[in-house]
Design a protein around this motif. Sequence first.
Motif, PDB file in Angstrom:
ATOM      1  N   ALA A   7       0.834  -1.198   0.000  1.00  0.00           N
ATOM      2  CA  ALA A   7       0.000   0.000   0.000  1.00  0.00           C
ATOM      3  C   ALA A   7       0.871   1.251   0.000  1.00  0.00           C
ATOM      4  CB  ALA A   7      -0.922  -0.001   1.219  1.00  0.00           C
ATOM      5  N   SER A   8       0.373   2.304  -0.663  1.00  0.00           N
ATOM      6  CA  SER A   8       1.119   3.550  -0.792  1.00  0.00           C
ATOM      7  C   SER A   8       0.564   4.600   0.162  1.00  0.00           C
ATOM      8  CB  SER A   8       1.034   4.061  -2.237  1.00  0.00           C
ATOM      9  OG  SER A   8       1.783   5.235  -2.409  1.00  0.00           O
ATOM     10  N   TYR A   9       1.450   5.458   0.686  1.00  0.00           N
ATOM     11  CA  TYR A   9       1.052   6.468   1.668  1.00  0.00           C
ATOM     12  C   TYR A   9       1.715   7.805   1.361  1.00  0.00           C
ATOM     13  CZ  TYR A   9      -0.256   2.290   4.321  1.00  0.00           C
ATOM     14  OH  TYR A   9      -0.796   1.092   4.708  1.00  0.00           O
ATOM     15  N   GLU A  10       0.939   8.869   1.513  1.00  0.00           N
ATOM     16  CA  GLU A  10       1.476  10.219   1.435  1.00  0.00           C
ATOM     17  C   GLU A  10       1.843  10.650   2.852  1.00  0.00           C
ATOM     18  OE1 GLU A  10       2.218  12.028  -1.226  1.00  0.00           O
ATOM     19  OE2 GLU A  10       1.591  10.305  -2.438  1.00  0.00           O
ATOM     20  N   PRO A  59      -2.092   7.930  10.804  1.00  0.00           N
ATOM     21  CA  PRO A  59      -2.971   8.783  10.013  1.00  0.00           C
ATOM     22  C   PRO A  59      -3.382  10.005  10.815  1.00  0.00           C
ATOM     23  CG  PRO A  59      -4.213   6.942  10.887  1.00  0.00           C
ATOM     24  CD  PRO A  59      -2.769   6.715  11.285  1.00  0.00           C
ATOM     25  N   ALA A  60      -3.536  11.112  10.132  1.00  0.00           N
ATOM     26  CA  ALA A  60      -3.951  12.327  10.838  1.00  0.00           C
ATOM     27  C   ALA A  60      -4.966  13.093  10.005  1.00  0.00           C
ATOM     28  CB  ALA A  60      -2.733  13.185  11.188  1.00  0.00           C
ATOM     29  N   ASP A  61      -4.569  14.252   9.487  1.00  0.00           N
ATOM     30  CA  ASP A  61      -5.520  15.120   8.814  1.00  0.00           C
ATOM     31  C   ASP A  61      -5.784  14.677   7.380  1.00  0.00           C
ATOM     32  OD1 ASP A  61      -3.502  17.018   6.988  1.00  0.00           O
ATOM     33  OD2 ASP A  61      -2.627  16.335   8.874  1.00  0.00           O
ATOM     34  N   THR A  62      -6.974  14.991   6.902  1.00  0.00           N
ATOM     35  CA  THR A  62      -7.357  14.732   5.516  1.00  0.00           C
ATOM     36  C   THR A  62      -7.646  16.058   4.837  1.00  0.00           C
ATOM     37  OG1 THR A  62      -8.330  12.612   6.141  1.00  0.00           O
ATOM     38  CG2 THR A  62      -8.980  13.527   4.016  1.00  0.00           C
ATOM     39  N   ALA A  63      -6.991  16.315   3.731  1.00  0.00           N
ATOM     40  CA  ALA A  63      -7.179  17.584   3.025  1.00  0.00           C
ATOM     41  C   ALA A  63      -8.591  17.683   2.462  1.00  0.00           C
ATOM     42  CB  ALA A  63      -6.162  17.709   1.896  1.00  0.00           C
ATOM     43  N   PRO A  64      -9.146  18.893   2.406  1.00  0.00           N
ATOM     44  CA  PRO A  64     -10.481  19.058   1.821  1.00  0.00           C
ATOM     45  C   PRO A  64     -10.543  18.476   0.408  1.00  0.00           C
ATOM     46  CG  PRO A  64      -9.777  21.084   2.899  1.00  0.00           C
ATOM     47  CD  PRO A  64      -8.586  20.161   2.895  1.00  0.00           C
ATOM     48  N   PRO A 109      -6.377   9.936   4.271  1.00  0.00           N
ATOM     49  CA  PRO A 109      -5.676  10.853   5.163  1.00  0.00           C
ATOM     50  C   PRO A 109      -4.207  11.016   4.802  1.00  0.00           C
ATOM     51  CG  PRO A 109      -5.926   8.730   6.215  1.00  0.00           C
ATOM     52  CD  PRO A 109      -6.687   8.655   4.921  1.00  0.00           C
ATOM     53  N   THR A 110      -3.641  12.082   5.299  1.00  0.00           N
ATOM     54  CA  THR A 110      -2.197  12.256   5.245  1.00  0.00           C
ATOM     55  C   THR A 110      -1.602  11.561   6.459  1.00  0.00           C
ATOM     56  OG1 THR A 110      -2.391  14.382   4.119  1.00  0.00           O
ATOM     57  CG2 THR A 110      -0.318  13.944   5.259  1.00  0.00           C
TER      58      THR A 110
END
Length: 318
Positions: A165-168, A190-195, A200-201
């Motif tokens: 799996a890939s992650y930003e 995982p934390a915030d998700t951009a609008p 999540p980022t």
Amino acid sequence: MAKPTATKKLGRNEPCHCGSGRKYKDCHLLIEETARREQLLLRHAQDSLLPKIIEAAQSVPDQFPPAFARFWQEKYTVDQMADLDEAEDRGAERFLTWFAFDFRQADGRTLVGQLDDAADTGGFDVDPAERTLLAQWRQVRLRPYVVDSVRKGKGLTLHDLLGGASYEVADYNASKRLAPGEVVVGHLTPADTAPGADVPTYYLAGAAAQLTDDTAEKLLEFAELHLADLRRRAPDATWDDLVDERSEILNHFVTALPHEQRDPTVMDRLLVDGRIALQLTAESVASLLGRELPKDESVVESTEPEVGDEEPASEGKD
């Protein structure tokens, strides 16, 4: 239907980017401003929650000895904690992060799992944003990741060496010191998700081990040995089961590598020693990797009982 996303900064009175024909201020502006506020709160919570977890870990030193023995293979004792950051590249912080996220306490829960439950009754003081993250972090474990791309000073893209799996990852300091192909052994939270985004980022929680770009293949083989061993007891075991039960083996690989310069023979010795230590048969490893066993391949006889003779695997994972 894909979510509409803004391609440029819109004025309040311009038509909304979603195509509704309404003014931006009367359509998506409020939704996106709310999402950005939540994103910012979660980003701040990422920075404030981890120190609280590490502080909680430091408050139960009586639990350290068995965890130390597992994580460091009895190479160090708890009395040497203060020297670990120098001896093992932020080793004390790496241990405490693993202790919090991976090591199961006497009741079978990880410390993060205990804190998550305690937060429900006010026994662990967190704000609403931290509470949201804590529930998501309950399943986080130590894993190896390969760096795919780096945006200097901004972030990087990783993929899970075990699952793919890939992650930003929004780790700005890591993006300055890591290069494509290198391996990171750490905890992705995982934390915030951009609008407008669907995923999540992620952030690197605590200290992570950084390995050179020639280690990925051997680390995967090393992990495959342990997965094969686990499957002798639990034939359907997955990578998730392995890291849930034995994530410390990844640190064993890290600590066996030379610190000063590359030594390609070290990784081969790790695999040989690992096979002997686990008492794996050559057939079981070849089968796991989907390879045919050469006719002259020697076999390491197993001294372990057959799968049917094993005690049943414990249940009740966090």
